[in-house]
Design a protein around this motif. Sequence first.
Motif, PDB file in Angstrom:
ATOM      1  N   ASN A 121       0.723  -1.370   0.015  1.00 39.42           N
ATOM      2  CA  ASN A 121      -0.038  -0.032  -0.057  1.00 39.42           C
ATOM      3  C   ASN A 121       0.720   1.213   0.038  1.00 39.42           C
ATOM      4  N   ARG A 122       2.237   1.034   0.141  1.00 36.65           N
ATOM      5  CA  ARG A 122       3.153   2.241   0.124  1.00 36.65           C
ATOM      6  C   ARG A 122       3.832   2.643  -1.177  1.00 36.65           C
ATOM      7  N   VAL A 123       3.708   1.621  -2.076  1.00 35.84           N
ATOM      8  CA  VAL A 123       4.412   1.370  -3.485  1.00 35.84           C
ATOM      9  C   VAL A 123       4.121   2.769  -4.307  1.00 35.84           C
ATOM     10  N   GLY A 124       2.738   3.109  -4.313  1.00 37.31           N
ATOM     11  CA  GLY A 124       2.566   4.307  -4.938  1.00 37.31           C
ATOM     12  C   GLY A 124       3.211   5.581  -4.659  1.00 37.31           C
ATOM     13  N   ASP A 125       3.467   5.569  -3.336  1.00 41.68           N
ATOM     14  CA  ASP A 125       4.315   6.958  -2.684  1.00 41.68           C
ATOM     15  C   ASP A 125       5.614   6.662  -3.124  1.00 41.68           C
ATOM     16  N   PHE A 126       6.162   5.405  -3.125  1.00 42.90           N
ATOM     17  CA  PHE A 126       7.521   4.938  -3.689  1.00 42.90           C
ATOM     18  C   PHE A 126       7.659   5.433  -4.684  1.00 42.90           C
ATOM     19  N   MET A 127       6.696   5.019  -5.734  1.00 47.73           N
ATOM     20  CA  MET A 127       6.861   5.349  -7.279  1.00 47.73           C
ATOM     21  C   MET A 127       6.985   6.903  -7.665  1.00 47.73           C
ATOM     22  N   PHE A 128       6.074   7.694  -6.716  1.00 46.39           N
ATOM     23  CA  PHE A 128       6.052   9.044  -6.936  1.00 46.39           C
ATOM     24  C   PHE A 128       7.423   9.649  -6.477  1.00 46.39           C
ATOM     25  N   ALA A 129       7.901   9.150  -5.425  1.00 47.86           N
ATOM     26  CA  ALA A 129       9.433   9.632  -5.099  1.00 47.86           C
ATOM     27  C   ALA A 129      10.289   9.692  -6.310  1.00 47.86           C
TER      28      ALA A 129
ATOM     29  N   VAL B  90      18.422   8.479  -6.313  1.00 43.39           N
ATOM     30  CA  VAL B  90      19.155   8.372  -5.020  1.00 43.39           C
ATOM     31  C   VAL B  90      18.886   9.268  -3.994  1.00 43.39           C
ATOM     32  N   VAL B  91      18.740  10.453  -4.427  1.00 46.41           N
ATOM     33  CA  VAL B  91      18.451  11.546  -3.520  1.00 46.41           C
ATOM     34  C   VAL B  91      17.014  11.563  -3.055  1.00 46.41           C
ATOM     35  N   ALA B  92      16.034  11.383  -3.835  1.00 46.19           N
ATOM     36  CA  ALA B  92      14.744  11.089  -3.619  1.00 46.19           C
ATOM     37  C   ALA B  92      14.444  10.041  -2.537  1.00 46.19           C
ATOM     38  N   LEU B  93      14.993   9.099  -2.857  1.00 43.31           N
ATOM     39  CA  LEU B  93      14.842   7.695  -2.143  1.00 43.31           C
ATOM     40  C   LEU B  93      15.327   7.677  -0.703  1.00 43.31           C
ATOM     41  N   ILE B  94      16.587   8.582  -0.644  1.00 39.05           N
ATOM     42  CA  ILE B  94      16.995   8.793   0.736  1.00 39.05           C
ATOM     43  C   ILE B  94      16.199   9.610   1.617  1.00 39.05           C
TER      44      ILE B  94
ATOM     45  N   ILE C  79      17.449   2.730   3.970  1.00 32.99           N
ATOM     46  CA  ILE C  79      17.764   3.466   2.572  1.00 32.99           C
ATOM     47  C   ILE C  79      18.410   2.509   1.498  1.00 32.99           C
ATOM     48  N   LEU C  80      19.248   1.774   2.086  1.00 30.54           N
ATOM     49  CA  LEU C  80      19.915   0.903   1.100  1.00 30.54           C
ATOM     50  C   LEU C  80      19.111  -0.189   0.345  1.00 30.54           C
ATOM     51  N   HIS C  81      18.098  -0.676   1.090  1.00 30.98           N
ATOM     52  CA  HIS C  81      17.169  -1.657   0.820  1.00 30.98           C
ATOM     53  C   HIS C  81      16.305  -1.161  -0.586  1.00 30.98           C
TER      54      HIS C  81
ATOM     55  N   ILE D 216      17.124   1.583  -2.237  1.00 32.36           N
ATOM     56  CA  ILE D 216      17.933   1.700  -3.302  1.00 32.36           C
ATOM     57  C   ILE D 216      18.084   0.528  -4.201  1.00 32.36           C
ATOM     58  N   ASP D 217      18.285  -0.502  -3.684  1.00 34.49           N
ATOM     59  CA  ASP D 217      18.373  -1.875  -4.224  1.00 34.49           C
ATOM     60  C   ASP D 217      17.178  -2.063  -4.963  1.00 34.49           C
ATOM     61  N   ILE D 218      15.933  -1.854  -4.728  1.00 34.89           N
ATOM     62  CA  ILE D 218      14.563  -2.046  -5.244  1.00 34.89           C
ATOM     63  C   ILE D 218      14.798  -1.011  -6.533  1.00 34.89           C
ATOM     64  N   ALA D 219      15.106   0.045  -6.320  1.00 30.23           N
ATOM     65  CA  ALA D 219      14.788   1.113  -7.455  1.00 30.23           C
ATOM     66  C   ALA D 219      15.992   0.621  -8.646  1.00 30.23           C
ATOM     67  N   ALA D 220      16.879   0.069  -8.063  1.00 29.10           N
ATOM     68  CA  ALA D 220      18.150  -0.231  -9.177  1.00 29.10           C
ATOM     69  C   ALA D 220      17.728  -1.393  -9.983  1.00 29.10           C
TER      70      ALA D 220
END
Length: 346
Positions: free
Chosen positions: A60-68, A120-124, A134-136, A138-142
């Motif tokens: 349920n937080r993936v939408g916020d994650f994708m917006f970042a 990277v900056v947005a996800l931090i 944060i490292l996790h 960024i792993d997902i984003a990568a």
Amino acid sequence: MYHCAVLLQSYLHRLDPFAIQITETVGLRWYGLAYIAGFITAWIAIRWMGRRNITAIPPNRVGDFMFACVLGVLLGGRLGYVFFYDPSLLYSFTSDFPWWRVFAIQDGGMSSHGGMVGVVVALIVWGKKNNISILHIIDIAALFTTPGLFYGRIANFINGELWGKPIPESFQTCAPWWSIKYPTEITEVWLVHPEQFQSQLSAIEPLRTHVVGGESFYQTIVFEAYAGNQHVVETIQPLLTAWYPSQLFQAISEGPVLFVALFLIWWVPRKPGIIASWFGILYGLLRIATEIFRQPDEGVALFAGLSRGQLLSVAIILYGVFYIAISSRRQSEKIGGFKNAFTKNT
């Protein structure tokens, strides 16, 4: 041994530069569609990972994650292009919207390296706000940057931009079937250096009896080639240079190849930061290799024989090596592991 090269790029452009066109100048272009497809693909995949407990990001937080991620890619990608490739845009203004050329993305576009920094900056910021490693994240984003990179390179190919280098002269007479020829070479290369292409320009002069002459003659030839005028195509095809389809080389390497490599590395649980580190190492190596077939960015000088993209990739490799050493020594719990998710399904 080879079939002579065809105007493959001409065929693709008959699809129209717009994926969806509203007016003559307004609509959804392929490049914009590539961004949308990349984000949708990542959203679906990360929600699946959340339901399988492969990621600490709740579905349920993936939408916020994708917006970042969207903000990071757009701002970082554009600012990366400005700072890395054309700083003059910072102090360039026009009388037309959007007035400041930094916002005019048609002037140069986006930088993939800048987009990565922006993410990277947005996800931090997002990770600290949501109390998730944060490292996790960024792993997902990568991992799910790879579909976006793939779609983006395909859009580059459809748009006829970021050309490759010419294939060897010995293959130009009857070029390999996979090589590419651009009718826009007439206006973007021949007319820019008429002294070098005098014979080619002379060879298309007879077309003046078939297309509109005057100052629009050469542009009309390009338009007619893309429209499928067979007489024009047959005349200019032997005269055009055959180029490496570097956009497709980079689409395959930065998309499916890189994704499969990271997927296999994450087949078992890993400490946070390991996947992002491997992304940096593998992306950098693949980008350096494929840049060999791509023309350096216009107006950007080589350094030690390396293009700007290759230099930035060297920096990403060094980052990857540095962080994989740090991440592997951290006292942290291993996360993920696609093997467990598929085993539970069976």
